[in-house]
Design an enzyme around this catalytic site. Structure first.
Site, PDB file in Angstrom:
ATOM      1  N   LYS A   1       0.809  -1.217   0.000  1.00  0.00           N
ATOM      2  CA  LYS A   1       0.000   0.000   0.000  1.00  0.00           C
ATOM      3  C   LYS A   1       0.847   1.273   0.000  1.00  0.00           C
ATOM      4  O   LYS A   1       0.581   2.214  -0.748  1.00  0.00           O
ATOM      5  CB  LYS A   1      -0.919  -0.033   1.224  1.00  0.00           C
ATOM      6  CG  LYS A   1      -1.777   1.181   1.430  1.00  0.00           C
ATOM      7  CD  LYS A   1      -2.769   0.942   2.549  1.00  0.00           C
ATOM      8  CE  LYS A   1      -2.128   0.600   3.871  1.00  0.00           C
ATOM      9  NZ  LYS A   1      -1.493   1.766   4.529  1.00  0.00           N
TER      10      LYS A   1
ATOM     11  N   ARG B   1      -8.961   3.545  10.171  1.00  0.00           N
ATOM     12  CA  ARG B   1      -8.646   2.125  10.376  1.00  0.00           C
ATOM     13  C   ARG B   1      -9.852   1.349  10.879  1.00  0.00           C
ATOM     14  O   ARG B   1      -9.871   0.131  10.832  1.00  0.00           O
ATOM     15  CB  ARG B   1      -7.513   1.962  11.404  1.00  0.00           C
ATOM     16  CG  ARG B   1      -6.142   2.344  10.879  1.00  0.00           C
ATOM     17  CD  ARG B   1      -5.093   2.126  11.944  1.00  0.00           C
ATOM     18  NE  ARG B   1      -3.779   2.591  11.525  1.00  0.00           N
ATOM     19  CZ  ARG B   1      -2.898   1.864  10.865  1.00  0.00           C
ATOM     20  NH1 ARG B   1      -3.193   0.622  10.540  1.00  0.00           N
ATOM     21  NH2 ARG B   1      -1.734   2.359  10.519  1.00  0.00           N
TER      22      ARG B   1
ATOM     23  N   ARG C   1      10.512  -9.974   4.561  1.00  0.00           N
ATOM     24  CA  ARG C   1      10.942  -8.636   4.982  1.00  0.00           C
ATOM     25  C   ARG C   1      11.615  -8.706   6.353  1.00  0.00           C
ATOM     26  O   ARG C   1      12.638  -8.046   6.599  1.00  0.00           O
ATOM     27  CB  ARG C   1       9.739  -7.692   5.037  1.00  0.00           C
ATOM     28  CG  ARG C   1      10.118  -6.254   5.357  1.00  0.00           C
ATOM     29  CD  ARG C   1       8.897  -5.399   5.685  1.00  0.00           C
ATOM     30  NE  ARG C   1       7.995  -5.249   4.555  1.00  0.00           N
ATOM     31  CZ  ARG C   1       6.832  -4.602   4.611  1.00  0.00           C
ATOM     32  NH1 ARG C   1       6.441  -4.071   5.776  1.00  0.00           N
ATOM     33  NH2 ARG C   1       6.064  -4.490   3.553  1.00  0.00           N
TER      34      ARG C   1
ATOM     35  N   ARG D   1      14.288  -8.610  11.732  1.00  0.00           N
ATOM     36  CA  ARG D   1      13.249  -8.476  12.758  1.00  0.00           C
ATOM     37  C   ARG D   1      12.919  -9.855  13.336  1.00  0.00           C
ATOM     38  O   ARG D   1      12.013 -10.527  12.870  1.00  0.00           O
ATOM     39  CB  ARG D   1      11.977  -7.862  12.160  1.00  0.00           C
ATOM     40  CG  ARG D   1      12.159  -6.457  11.616  1.00  0.00           C
ATOM     41  CD  ARG D   1      10.817  -5.921  11.181  1.00  0.00           C
ATOM     42  NE  ARG D   1      10.914  -4.677  10.448  1.00  0.00           N
ATOM     43  CZ  ARG D   1       9.870  -4.009   9.963  1.00  0.00           C
ATOM     44  NH1 ARG D   1       8.656  -4.481  10.140  1.00  0.00           N
ATOM     45  NH2 ARG D   1      10.022  -2.887   9.305  1.00  0.00           N
TER      46      ARG D   1
ATOM     47  N   ARG E   1      -1.424 -10.134  13.667  1.00  0.00           N
ATOM     48  CA  ARG E   1      -1.502  -8.735  13.237  1.00  0.00           C
ATOM     49  C   ARG E   1      -2.478  -8.596  12.068  1.00  0.00           C
ATOM     50  O   ARG E   1      -3.258  -7.654  11.988  1.00  0.00           O
ATOM     51  CB  ARG E   1      -0.102  -8.258  12.819  1.00  0.00           C
ATOM     52  CG  ARG E   1       0.033  -6.726  12.812  1.00  0.00           C
ATOM     53  CD  ARG E   1       1.371  -6.297  12.255  1.00  0.00           C
ATOM     54  NE  ARG E   1       2.485  -6.987  12.845  1.00  0.00           N
ATOM     55  CZ  ARG E   1       3.675  -7.125  12.239  1.00  0.00           C
ATOM     56  NH1 ARG E   1       3.861  -6.644  11.034  1.00  0.00           N
ATOM     57  NH2 ARG E   1       4.652  -7.746  12.833  1.00  0.00           N
TER      58      ARG E   1
END
Length: 203
Positions: free
Chosen positions: A23, A98, A137, A143, A154
């Site tokens: 996005k 959101r 990613r 991470r 999530r």
């Protein structure tokens, strides 16, 4: 979009998409092509905190405590940003609203200025595809906390929050889903076609 004084207020667009849907990349491109500001809640928070506004200091206190910034702080920040002079030529909202409550607030805030959203673009990607993208990613960026269960949770939260909002905009015939699978350029081409169909871009 024509405002009450008869002037052309420019396109008002909202872009939706799960984390990892691409996005942010497409939002930047849309804003550049249409020459309108891309407005994200993250940028609004940072600016308010940098300027040490009252709302910015409230947001900072919640974030420092590791808590979500409530609508009572987020909504007025967004409303103030939407009244800035550069928004007269149009805007692209990224990351707000959101939730369905935020969508109602945005509707009322825009209506007060004689505006409404012209288009809601949702970049749709299958759950498993997004999970793989985010795992990749996380590996690249080191991470370690971004494990598959964390990522899936999530995405579940995102879906729970945004599903009523997606239905809300679909019921108003404002929602257009764009297939988010493919290269950045392939997805952009699909978005470009939608913008052209809506008269926001010349053929």
């Amino acid at each position: 979009m024509i405002s009450p004084d008869g002037s052309n207020a420019g396109p008002a667009i909202l872009i939706l998409g799960a984390p990892g849907a691409g996005k942010g990349t497409q939002a930047k491109r849309i804003a550049e092509v249409l020459q309108i500001p891309a407005i994200s809640t993250g940028a609004i928070f940072r600016q308010n905190m940098k300027d040490r506004t009252e709302l910015g200091q409230k947001a900072q206190s919640y974030m420092d405590a590791g808590e979500f910034v409530p609508d009572s702080v987020t909504n007025p920040m967004v409303k103030a940003r939407l009244s800035a002079p550069d928004v007269a030529s149009g805007f692209l909202l990224d990351g707000y609203p959101r939730t369905i409550d935020q969508a109602f607030y945005l509707r009322d805030a825009l209506a007060a200025t004689g505006r409404e959203l012209d288009l809601v673009l949702e970049i749709a990607v299958e759950l498993d595809e997004v999970v793989q993208r985010l795992l990749k990613r996380a590996e690249i960026e080191g991470r370690a906390d971004d494990t598959e269960p964390v990522i899936r949770r999530r995405l579940e939260v995102y879906k729970e929050q945004t599903e009523p909002m997606v239905t809300y905009y679909a019921d108003q015939d404002k929602l257009v889903q764009v297939d988010g699978i493919g290269t950045v350029d392939e997805v952009w081409e699909r978005i470009r076609q939608v913008l052209t169909e809506y008269g926001l871009l010349e053929k």
